[in-house]
Enzyme design. Sequence first.
Site, PDB file in Angstrom:
ATOM      1  N   THR A 186     -26.844 -41.156  53.816  1.00 42.56           N
ATOM      2  CA  THR A 186     -26.303 -40.700  52.527  1.00 42.56           C
ATOM      3  C   THR A 186     -26.519 -41.810  51.505  1.00 42.56           C
ATOM      4  O   THR A 186     -26.694 -42.966  51.879  1.00 42.56           O
ATOM      5  CB  THR A 186     -24.798 -40.411  52.640  1.00 42.56           C
ATOM      6  OG1 THR A 186     -24.164 -41.620  53.064  1.00 42.56           O
ATOM      7  CG2 THR A 186     -24.526 -39.333  53.661  1.00 42.56           C
ATOM      8  N   GLU A 331     -25.477 -34.052  54.746  1.00 46.60           N
ATOM      9  CA  GLU A 331     -24.707 -33.752  55.963  1.00 46.60           C
ATOM     10  C   GLU A 331     -24.847 -32.293  56.387  1.00 46.60           C
ATOM     11  O   GLU A 331     -24.389 -31.902  57.447  1.00 46.60           O
ATOM     12  CB  GLU A 331     -23.218 -34.042  55.709  1.00 46.60           C
ATOM     13  CG  GLU A 331     -22.867 -35.508  55.632  1.00 46.60           C
ATOM     14  CD  GLU A 331     -22.957 -36.073  54.213  1.00 46.60           C
ATOM     15  OE1 GLU A 331     -23.748 -35.536  53.407  1.00 46.60           O
ATOM     16  OE2 GLU A 331     -22.257 -37.051  53.933  1.00 46.60           O
ATOM     17  N   LYS A 440      -8.290 -35.797  35.949  1.00 42.71           N
ATOM     18  CA  LYS A 440      -6.912 -35.335  36.120  1.00 42.71           C
ATOM     19  C   LYS A 440      -6.159 -35.573  34.824  1.00 42.71           C
ATOM     20  O   LYS A 440      -5.867 -36.702  34.472  1.00 42.71           O
ATOM     21  CB  LYS A 440      -6.260 -36.052  37.289  1.00 42.71           C
ATOM     22  CG  LYS A 440      -6.961 -35.717  38.587  1.00 42.71           C
ATOM     23  CD  LYS A 440      -6.387 -36.431  39.787  1.00 42.71           C
ATOM     24  CE  LYS A 440      -7.270 -36.156  40.997  1.00 42.71           C
ATOM     25  NZ  LYS A 440      -8.401 -37.076  41.135  1.00 42.71           N
ATOM     26  N   TRP A 445      -6.634 -30.129  36.354  1.00 42.61           N
ATOM     27  CA  TRP A 445      -7.977 -30.645  36.561  1.00 42.61           C
ATOM     28  C   TRP A 445      -8.934 -30.186  35.477  1.00 42.61           C
ATOM     29  O   TRP A 445      -8.950 -29.011  35.109  1.00 42.61           O
ATOM     30  CB  TRP A 445      -8.526 -30.151  37.897  1.00 42.61           C
ATOM     31  CG  TRP A 445      -7.970 -30.853  39.081  1.00 42.61           C
ATOM     32  CD1 TRP A 445      -7.163 -31.961  39.073  1.00 42.61           C
ATOM     33  CD2 TRP A 445      -8.174 -30.498  40.448  1.00 42.61           C
ATOM     34  NE1 TRP A 445      -6.851 -32.314  40.355  1.00 42.61           N
ATOM     35  CE2 TRP A 445      -7.458 -31.431  41.218  1.00 42.61           C
ATOM     36  CE3 TRP A 445      -8.889 -29.496  41.084  1.00 42.61           C
ATOM     37  CZ2 TRP A 445      -7.444 -31.383  42.616  1.00 42.61           C
ATOM     38  CZ3 TRP A 445      -8.874 -29.449  42.461  1.00 42.61           C
ATOM     39  CH2 TRP A 445      -8.160 -30.387  43.219  1.00 42.61           C
TER      40      TRP A 445
HETATM   41  P1  ADP Z   1     -28.433 -33.200  48.037  1.00 43.58           P
HETATM   42  O1  ADP Z   1     -28.556 -33.923  46.730  1.00 43.58           O
HETATM   43  O2  ADP Z   1     -29.702 -33.059  48.772  1.00 43.58           O
HETATM   44  O3  ADP Z   1     -27.754 -31.882  47.876  1.00 43.58           O
HETATM   45  P2  ADP Z   1     -26.666 -35.338  48.791  1.00 43.58           P
HETATM   46  O4  ADP Z   1     -26.045 -35.546  50.101  1.00 43.58           O
HETATM   47  O5  ADP Z   1     -27.448 -36.430  48.171  1.00 43.58           O
HETATM   48  O6  ADP Z   1     -27.552 -34.077  49.009  1.00 43.58           O
HETATM   49  O7  ADP Z   1     -25.578 -34.913  47.749  1.00 43.58           O
HETATM   50  C1  ADP Z   1     -24.700 -33.868  48.004  1.00 43.58           C
HETATM   51  C2  ADP Z   1     -23.784 -33.639  46.836  1.00 43.58           C
HETATM   52  O8  ADP Z   1     -24.528 -33.315  45.662  1.00 43.58           O
HETATM   53  C3  ADP Z   1     -22.863 -32.468  47.036  1.00 43.58           C
HETATM   54  O9  ADP Z   1     -21.752 -32.811  47.817  1.00 43.58           O
HETATM   55  C4  ADP Z   1     -22.521 -32.100  45.613  1.00 43.58           C
HETATM   56  O10 ADP Z   1     -21.486 -32.898  45.101  1.00 43.58           O
HETATM   57  C5  ADP Z   1     -23.781 -32.417  44.860  1.00 43.58           C
HETATM   58  N1  ADP Z   1     -24.560 -31.195  44.679  1.00 43.58           N
HETATM   59  C6  ADP Z   1     -25.584 -30.742  45.427  1.00 43.58           C
HETATM   60  N2  ADP Z   1     -26.052 -29.581  44.938  1.00 43.58           N
HETATM   61  C7  ADP Z   1     -25.303 -29.275  43.853  1.00 43.58           C
HETATM   62  C8  ADP Z   1     -25.277 -28.190  42.911  1.00 43.58           C
HETATM   63  N3  ADP Z   1     -26.136 -27.178  42.967  1.00 43.58           N
HETATM   64  N4  ADP Z   1     -24.336 -28.234  41.939  1.00 43.58           N
HETATM   65  C9  ADP Z   1     -23.463 -29.239  41.850  1.00 43.58           C
HETATM   66  N5  ADP Z   1     -23.438 -30.277  42.690  1.00 43.58           N
HETATM   67  C10 ADP Z   1     -24.342 -30.308  43.679  1.00 43.58           C
END
Ligand code: ADP
Length: 543
Positions: A186, A331, A440, A445
């Site tokens: 990550t 993940e 917050k 929120w």
């Molecule tokens: P990836 O960027 O490949 O989805 P990462 O593990 O780097 O994987 O990041 C995951 C996080 O990115 C998610 O938990 C979320 O917060 C954010 N994320 C991924 N896709 C989206 C989306 N379509 N809209 C908003 N946030 C997103």
Amino acid sequence: MLGLMQDRPLLISQIIDFAAAYHSDVEIVSRTVEGPMHRYGYRDAQKRAKKLAEALQGLGIKLGDRVGTIAWNGYRHFELYFGISGIGAVLHTLNPRLAPEHVAYIANHAEDQILFVDLNLLPIVEGVWEHLKTVKHVVVMTDRAHMPASSKVPKLLCYEELIADKPGTLEWPVFDERTASSLCYTSGTTGNPKGVLYSHRSTLIHTMMASNGSVIPMDPDTTLLPVVPMFHANAWGLVYAAPICGAKMVFPGPKLDGASVYELLDKEQVTLSAGVPTVWLALLDYCVQNKLKMSSVKRTLIGGSAVPVSMIERFWKEHGAEVIQGWGMTEMSPLGTTTRFNRGERDLPDAERFAITAKQGRPVFGCEMKIVDDAGHDLPQDGSVSGNMVVRGPWIVSGYMKGDGKSQFGADDWFQTGDVCKIESDGSVVITDRSKDVIKSGGEWISSIDLENAAMGCPGVAEAAVIGVAHPKWDERPLLIVVRRPDAEVGKADVLKFLEGKIAKWWTPDDVQFVDAIPHGATGKILKTALRKQFEDYKLPTA
Ligand code: ADP
């Protein structure tokens, strides 16, 4: 009573074998680091992946050994995907955009035995070489003619030489499908990066779902341009799914700017592209500035960050291309949801369709999801409340490499994503925020994502980010940070006026600050931690 069906293991080698047999001449086109374009078919790729596997065995790589790659999207990286995992070793993709200390940490934590590195990324390895504890060989992914004359790294190996005299006749070994296949850390915005260790089984099940047509539409008429890097959650699984679908693939190499991406889209007549929003912002602007149209692109898969509705609209109106939004995370292999229109929804007016696409999507079969409160109790899934998103399924992480980060694994396999979402009654997921980014204010929120999304629609705004800033009365209030488009003169009052009626009144940012650039992390996301640091001493005018 058990069923009487064969228990054949699901293995990654089966993907490349299938493509080689049944889509043998379908092209993989790569823009190389060395310069020229490279083309060959799936059959050639399989042969070279086998030669590579033989070379790895020659270097002593065995089942379970980790082999690292630091590379762009290209054909040699594709061969490594199959050559390494195919013999039961673990493909560890490292993100070259990470800070050097993270690169060294990750390679040591994974205990990488060999590192394969693209020519122009070799300086990264040289920079951390003295800190690497387990790496025995470094292989430069090029031919002899392009090998560097000297390097801080002793006895560099050359990819093409390594595989040149190998027969490429190896029969892929058969082993337990739960064997680790690949490893991706990550991004490590908080603390050290954590390793997600995929298995052959999880990868194959994820691949079969991704390529089933309703999730990511791909078939032999598809030409796919994965701009999403192969070091980022296995390029969202596309590199495994495309060969099964018989799709042609176009790899962009190191050049991801608007002009270079457009050139590939146009020359190779790409029909489906995939990447994070920042890449498409650059491309859309490049097209406007140069009066260009993406004539062949039918769909663009966008994920990794929320897709602003203005982007969905621009793709459709300026290029006739439909956006598919995807939500997931490293993940989750990474797919959790994608945009899918239910029966009849395609006929809806543009604005209503765009509103559906602006949500994060609908669940992919196989990935269960629900929202819970802070005490872990289930919350209603009718769109009325936001809660902590938890997921489970055969391609969801069950623990991090070497037992890191235990707190995210709850009862009954539910994995805590760290995202705050709503789930609507038809399953649509709407993300409010990363839990650490939600603002917050007065016990309620405010979604930074919603504010950013709305602000991005304002004429003259190139990019927008929102962070919570301390406020004596409300705890936190939103600060909107904006990058203007080139030559735009948009000011604070214009932006706030534009937001009127588009967001709840009490969500209105207390201030707007203009900056030259917004910092992005290694996977293209806005780096809120860096922004908060940048505005550490900033005081809201309302405070
Ligand atoms: P990836 O960027 O490949 O989805 P990462 O593990 O780097 O994987 O990041 C995951 C996080 O990115 C998610 O938990 C979320 O917060 C954010 N994320 C991924 N896709 C989206 C989306 N379509 N809209 C908003 N946030 C997103």
